[in-house]
Write an enzyme that holds these catalytic residues in place. Structure first.
Site, mmCIF file in Angstrom:
data_model
loop_
_atom_site.group_PDB
_atom_site.id
_atom_site.type_symbol
_atom_site.label_atom_id
_atom_site.label_comp_id
_atom_site.label_asym_id
_atom_site.label_seq_id
_atom_site.Cartn_x
_atom_site.Cartn_y
_atom_site.Cartn_z
ATOM 1 C CB CYS B 139 35.572 21.570 53.003
ATOM 2 S SG CYS B 139 34.731 21.572 51.441
ATOM 3 C CB CYS B 346 62.757 55.536 31.180
ATOM 4 S SG CYS B 346 61.202 56.447 31.237
#
Lengths: 430, 432
Positions: B139, B346
């Site tokens: 922590c 494309c």
């Protein structure tokens, strides 16, 4: 000179067959994988989701959409089929705009719902394309059940019974199974013979025998079924059609919309079907919309749908009404038919507004779509519908009380009846 | 349905998905809801010493970053360990474990760095019948200021010392939870191993400021005009966590040390990736906090389908990718690929061109009609065009086979050869 939309009378080939084929094929294209991921990404995975509550079969919609989002469409399909074995057809025909998508929080907030129906189709198509049946039948219980009617209610019931290990015989008066999925759904919503493929896939569970061409009260009686089976399910639908009660109904050119819709479904080249130049459809439900739209797709020059009440009372959803008008159908609200005019064959229909004012629509073809009705007197009724359970006979779908003229409701009722039958047959229920 | 039953350092659970020690596991109510939803195990939110519990802020505890459609990508928090009395937690843990015997229940602990404190807390939890303990050395906010949490986790000697105390005073399996706020994650893992840890879990949260309030000139989450650094977690931290898991899994000194993988696990795929890199199970927090406990359904179905599809057992997956994590110096310098643009897919946006022309190797050509093609003689196969292309699989990297000509270098593609064998490497030259 080939026929055109302007050709008078009821004729075939108003449009080239390639044009007709295209008209019927392009209603709602399936998602590409990328489109599905983008659509799925819009789902918020709501807690106690409104869409799930709105679904008559209570499909866990947030879960299946998350499964699509995480690249597991087959898992998504299993989530769907666990609740609704005809999730494939429902993805095509459910009026999602009045069910799951209507209550989607993004519809409520933005007017743009997550496209649940199309996502469901993506998932179910994905699994069905593999020919995989996702469930395994339980060990044979030795119990035998007769299911009358191979429509959505009957097949859903049969599948769930078979899943539990019961042996099921399904009877249907038509040559093909599927009920309204096969004969009643608009052709442009169920392309590529989907209904038949779905039945074939559903039967892979095993333990179900299909007997087509067998009609109740002609080939067998309810009593004979009760004596030779442990239980009976009636999913016979609504075989009759309401009449207008007007003179001239039997004139040439006047027919039932349901028959037109059925003919369309069974025709491989739809351009060979005949259609009028000026078509009038009487009614305001889905059947009326399906007949009107398809008349247009076949090349009718004018198609007018006339409904005796206002727009807001129409049982076809606003989405369907808009689809009809976008297809070129004119909708007239608040007018009732008065008289069918013609000499031997229909030429026009006279209508009256509530005010009493009348008008006449030119028509060389008229389709009646003012509702279907239960035929026969097999068991106890609740008003015009069968009560859902009497003795060891259950009922579900359109023929039963609570039936809503929706595939998804029929599937839910068939499934739930099967669960109750299972409890009773196995001695754990009343 | 694949068998997902998990056995992690002797702790059995019906699946490898545990909830990490965090707010979702603070009390019986949440934990039972998690078990009902299908979670295989939980690590109960960190308990502290007997005495007045810690106090949390009553202003915002979380900050976040989002995608454009408010998809939560990263979360940070400044919540401390449990602020409920110790005995209440212990009573609830005992009751929950008795009711849910098939699920894993591990207790996270954080007490001052002295042997008596650890001996005392271990004695107090013994009666709960929990399956193991996890030492919170990770922590990074609040508790670290008091000499606990990441203040311990950043000093390998302390990790080893405390782990040794825990193993001395308890027979429970011991998992050491590591902080990522350190330069080399291998050192704390080695220390935990040396101290007798049964496993490590990682990563805990990363020190962070998610955003700055530009009207009040303070970091978020802002408490009465001030903010502090909080622990960062969620999907954004996954790549960092994956690397740290892999570093420990492939370190010869710790390769036998079991790992519980934590850090941005949101889907079955994330979990599978942690497992493949060597984690024996995974712990989840942010995904549950974002979507609710139900998300475990997707993790279960997804992992199950994946294993079935591959014909693998869960144990086959664990560590399957570890041998393929290597050092840069061992990568094959004679592996040559070239970008290839599928013209059918494309959409002519030109992002590949902009990326390559402006920032890479000028290896994409653009025609007057916006057709984009790869110049093989310039392409170094950096993959940037693939990554910036909005269409999945439109641009792919195609391998030039051995013996084929690399248009860029004019040389034929040779056999495997890495940096340690390369003439430009001064070490190689020195050895000759």
């Amino acid at each position: 000179m080939p026929n055109s939309p302007q050709t008078p009378g009821i004729v075939a080939q108003r449009l080239p067959s390639s044009q007709v084929a295209e008209n019927f094929a392009t209603y709602m294209p399936a998602y590409e994988a990328h489109e599905a991921r983008v659509a799925a990404d819009r789902c918020y995975f709501c807690h106690d989701a409104p869409c799930m509550t709105a679904c008559p079969t209570a499909i866990d919609i947030p879960l299946f959409i998350r499964q699509i989002a995480t690249g597991t469409p087959d898992a998504a399909a299993k989530t769907i089929f666990a609740q609704n074995i005809m999730g494939g057809m429902c993805a095509r025909v459910c009026p999602t705009e009045t069910l799951c998508e209507e209550v989607c929080v993004r519809e409520v907030a933005e007017g743009k719902p997550v496209e649940i129906g199309r996502l469901q189709r993506f998932a179910t198509d994905s699994l069905m394309a593999k020919g995989v049946h996702p469930f395994t039948r339980a060990a044979d219980t030795g119990k035998r059940v007769a299911v009358v009617g191979a429509g959505p209610a009957g097949l859903s019931c049969a599948h769930r019974l078979a899943l539990h290990g019961h042996t099921v015989t399904v009877y249907d008066r038509k040559p093909k199974a599927g009920g309204l999925n096969e004969y009643g759904i608009a052709a442009y919503k169920s392309t590529d013979d989907f209904a038949a493929r779905e039945v074939e896939w559903l039967l892979k569970i095993g333990g179900i025998t299909l007997q087509t061409g067998k009609e109740l009260d002609r080939d067998m009686t309810l009593e004979s079924l009760q004596s030779s089976f442990d239980a009976v399910f009636l999913g016979i639908g609504l075989g009759g059609v309401n009449a207008l009660g007007l003179g001239g109904e039997d004139m040439a050119g006047v027919s039932n919309a349901v028959d037109f819709i059925a003919d369309l479904r069974q025709a491989s080249d739809k351009s060979t079907l005949t259609i009028g130049r000026d078509v009038v459809v009487i009614g305001g439900g889905m059947t009326a919309v399906d007949a009107a739209v398809q008349a247009k797709l076949l090349g009718a020059q004018t198609v007018t749908m006339v409904y005796r009440r206002g727009k807001e009372k129409m049982s076809a959803s606003v989405y369907e009404q808009e689809h009809a008008t976008a297809s070129g159908v004119t909708i007239v609200y608040g007018a009732a038919p008065v008289k069918i005019l013609g000499a031997g064959k229909v030429e026009a229909v006279q209508f009256a507004y509530e005010s009493g004012e009348t008008f006449t629509l030119k028509a060389d073809q008229v389709f009646k779509a003012i509702g279907q009705t239960l035929v026969g007197e097999p068991i106890a009724r609740d008003g015009k519908k069968l009560i859902k359970r009497a003795g060891k006979v259950w009922a579900g779908g359109d023929c039963a009380a609570g039936g809503e003229d929706l595939t998804v409701t029929a599937v839910a009722q068939g499934r739930d009846a099967a669960e109750e039958m299972n409890s009773v047959l196995m001695g754990s229920g009343a | 349905m694949a068998n997902l039953t998990s056995n992690f350092i002797g702790i059995k659970s019906p699946n490898p998905f545990w909830l990490a020690s965090a707010p979702p596991t603070d009390k019986a109510y949440n934990v039972e809801r998690a078990y009902e939803a299908g979670w295989g195990g939980v690590v109960w939110k960190t308990l502290g010493s007997e005495g007045p519990p810690v106090v949390n802020v009553s202003g915002p505890r979380y900050g976040a970053i989002w995608g454009a459609d408010r998809r939560l990508l990263g979360l940070n928090n400044i919540e401390l360990i449990t602020d409920r009395p110790l005995q209440i937690n212990l009573d609830e843990i005992k009751a929950v474990k008795r009711k849910w015997r098939d699920r894993a229940l591990v207790i996270s602990l954080m007490v001052p760095c002295d042997e008596e404190s650890w001996k005392d807390i271990l004695h107090r939890i013994e009666d709960t019948e929990a399956d193991g303990v996890e030492l919170n050395f990770g922590c990074p906010h609040g508790m670290a200021e008091r000499g606990m949490g990441s203040a311990v986790g950043q000093v390998p000697e302390y990790i080893e010392m405390v782990t040794r105390w825990v193993k001395k005073h308890s027979r429970m399996p011991c998992i050491v939870k590591l902080t990522p706020n350190i330069n080399d994650i291998r050192k704390p893992a080695e220390a935990a191993y040396a101290g007798g840890a049964d496993a490590v879990s990682l990563i805990n949260t990363i020190n962070s400021i998610t955003s700055v309030n530009l009207d009040n000139f303070a970091p978020e989450p802002m408490i009465d005009g001030k903010g502090t650094h909080g622990g960062y977690c969620g999907p954004a931290v996954k790549p960092i966590a994956l690397n740290m898991v892999a570093e420990i899994a492939r370190n010869p000194a710790t390769r036998d040390l079991p790992i519980s993988g934590i850090g941005g696990v949101t889907t079955w795929r994330d979990a599978a990736e942690f497992l493949a890199l060597g984690a024996g199970n995974v712990q989840v927090c942010t995904a549950a906090m974002t979507y609710g406990f139900k998300i475990v359904s997707e993790m279960i179905s997804g992992l199950s389908d994946y294993l079935d599809d591959k014909g693998m057992e869960l144990s086959d997956l664990v560590g399957r990718a570890t041998p393929n994590v290597t050092d840069w110096q061992f990568l094959n310098l004679n592996y040559v690929t070239k970008a290839a643009i599928n013209q059918d897919d494309c959409i002519k946006c030109g992002r590949c061109f902009a990326a390559c022309e402006d920032t890479s190797h000028q290896a994409i050509a653009m025609s007057a009609d916006r057709t984009f093609t790869v110049k093989d003689e310039e392409c170094v196969a950096c993959n940037l065009c693939v990554n910036v292309c909005p269409v999945q699989d439109c641009i792919t990297m195609v391998e030039v086979p051995k013996g084929g000509l690399d248009q860029r270098t004019g040389r034929k593609v040779g056999e495997y050869a890495n940096w340690t064998m390369h003439p430009n490497n001064p070490s190689v030259a020195a050895a000759e």
